[in-house]
Design a protein around this motif. Structure first.
Motif, PDB file in Angstrom:
ATOM      1  N   MET A   1      -6.411  21.709 -19.879  1.00 17.07           N
ATOM      2  CA  MET A   1      -5.275  22.170 -20.702  1.00 17.07           C
ATOM      3  C   MET A   1      -4.477  23.253 -19.984  1.00 17.07           C
ATOM      4  N   ARG A   2      -3.183  23.022 -19.902  1.00 18.85           N
ATOM      5  CA  ARG A   2      -2.325  24.032 -19.259  1.00 18.85           C
ATOM      6  C   ARG A   2      -1.781  24.961 -20.338  1.00 18.85           C
ATOM      7  N   LYS A   3      -1.975  26.253 -20.140  1.00 15.88           N
ATOM      8  CA  LYS A   3      -1.448  27.221 -21.109  1.00 15.88           C
ATOM      9  C   LYS A   3       0.028  27.467 -20.789  1.00 15.88           C
ATOM     10  N   PRO A   4       0.899  27.308 -21.771  1.00 15.84           N
ATOM     11  CA  PRO A   4       2.330  27.514 -21.486  1.00 15.84           C
ATOM     12  C   PRO A   4       2.617  28.947 -21.049  1.00 15.84           C
ATOM     13  N   ILE A   5       3.585  29.095 -20.191  1.00 13.98           N
ATOM     14  CA  ILE A   5       3.969  30.423 -19.700  1.00 13.98           C
ATOM     15  C   ILE A   5       5.471  30.640 -19.901  1.00 13.98           C
ATOM     16  N   ILE A   6       5.775  31.728 -20.593  1.00 18.21           N
ATOM     17  CA  ILE A   6       7.170  32.048 -20.935  1.00 18.21           C
ATOM     18  C   ILE A   6       7.532  33.334 -20.201  1.00 18.21           C
ATOM     19  N   ILE A   7       8.501  33.246 -19.324  1.00 17.77           N
ATOM     20  CA  ILE A   7       8.880  34.436 -18.552  1.00 17.77           C
ATOM     21  C   ILE A   7      10.353  34.751 -18.786  1.00 17.77           C
ATOM     22  N   GLY A   8      10.637  36.007 -19.088  1.00 16.87           N
ATOM     23  CA  GLY A   8      12.018  36.462 -19.178  1.00 16.87           C
ATOM     24  C   GLY A   8      12.496  36.863 -17.798  1.00 16.87           C
TER      25      GLY A   8
END
Ligand code: PGA
Length: 246
Positions: free
Chosen positions: A1-8
């Motif tokens: 499972m790939r954990k989503p990554i949110i970058i500003g």
């Protein structure tokens, strides 16, 4: 499972004080659904790393040499000292305005991996390429050059960001179907070079992502998060994005 990554991706925005204020305001709202982070300007990285507890901190660029006569540039060793864990490379603004080539991106990726910093490798096509149906050709070419000659073990750590240039800062985002199809193509291109580890690479979508549309992207099987410019600058807007990812 790939954990989503949110970058500003803050680009050339925010002083040290503004960075600290943002972190203090946003941190209490973070959850464990995704990895959340900010790509702050060089000058604010150390303060960001000192204040962030859950947010990951990324640089926006680096030089691939350890040191030398490169006025105005920052080496990976210097970045490492600030405490960053990620670094964006090959953003289209750097490719277009600062002549960053795929060869340079590849050297930067290697330098970052050698120093334990995770590269966020940006690829994406121009409006012209999009309109003439050359999207896949462009991103496959970028992936082949940008990720050339890496260790298979290192590939697993990578983050790739698919950012169609025509969607960056334009308010015109790619549909979730287009983003998904291109990201699936990127994953296949990585699989062609490195095999099954491509399944472990997190691939983000970027281009006019905001609280109103992030859910749509995250619902797609191959899209593992987002690289967000404009909508990441205000704490309220970033909090709304965090809220929408729950
Ligand atoms: P945008 O920028 O969200 O403002 O379109 C994205 C980026 O440049 O990474």
């Amino acid at each position: 499972m790939r954990k989503p990554i949110i970058i500003g991706n803050w680009k050339m925005h925010k002083t040290c004080k503004e960075t600290i204020d943002f972190i203090q305001e946003v941190e209490p709202y973070l959850n464990d659904h995704c990895t959340y982070g900010i790509a702050a300007p060089f000058t604010a990285l150390k303060d960001a790393c000192n204040h962030a507890q859950k947010l990951v901190v990324a640089a926006q660029n680096c030089h691939y040499e350890d040191h030398g006569a490169f006025t105005g540039e920052i080496s990976v060793g210097m970045l490492k000292e600030t405490g960053v864990t990620y670094c964006i490379v090959g953003h289209s603004e750097r490719r277009q305005m600062f002549n960053e080539s795929d060869e340079a991106v590849n050297l930067k990726v290697k330098a970052l991996l050698a120093n334990g910093i995770i590269p966020i490798v940006c690829v994406g096509e121009s409006l012209e390429a999009f309109e003439s149906g050359k999207t896949n050709e462009v991103v496959e070419g970028q992936i082949a050059k940008d990720l050339k000659d890496l260790d298979t073990e290192d590939i697993k750590k990578l983050v790739v960001a698919y950012e169609p240039i025509w969607a960056i800062g334009t308010g015109k985002s790619a549909t979730k179907e287009i983003a998904e199809a291109t990201i699936a193509t990127i994953r296949q291109a990585i699989a062609k070079m490195y095999g099954d580890v491509s399944e472990e690479v997190r691939i983000q979508y970027g281009g006019s992502v905001k609280a109103e549309n992030i859910k749509d992207y995250l619902a797609m099987p191959d899209i593992d998060g987002a690289l967000i410019g404009g909508a990441s600058l205000k704490a309220d807007s970033f909090k709304a994005i965090i809220e929408a990812t729950k």
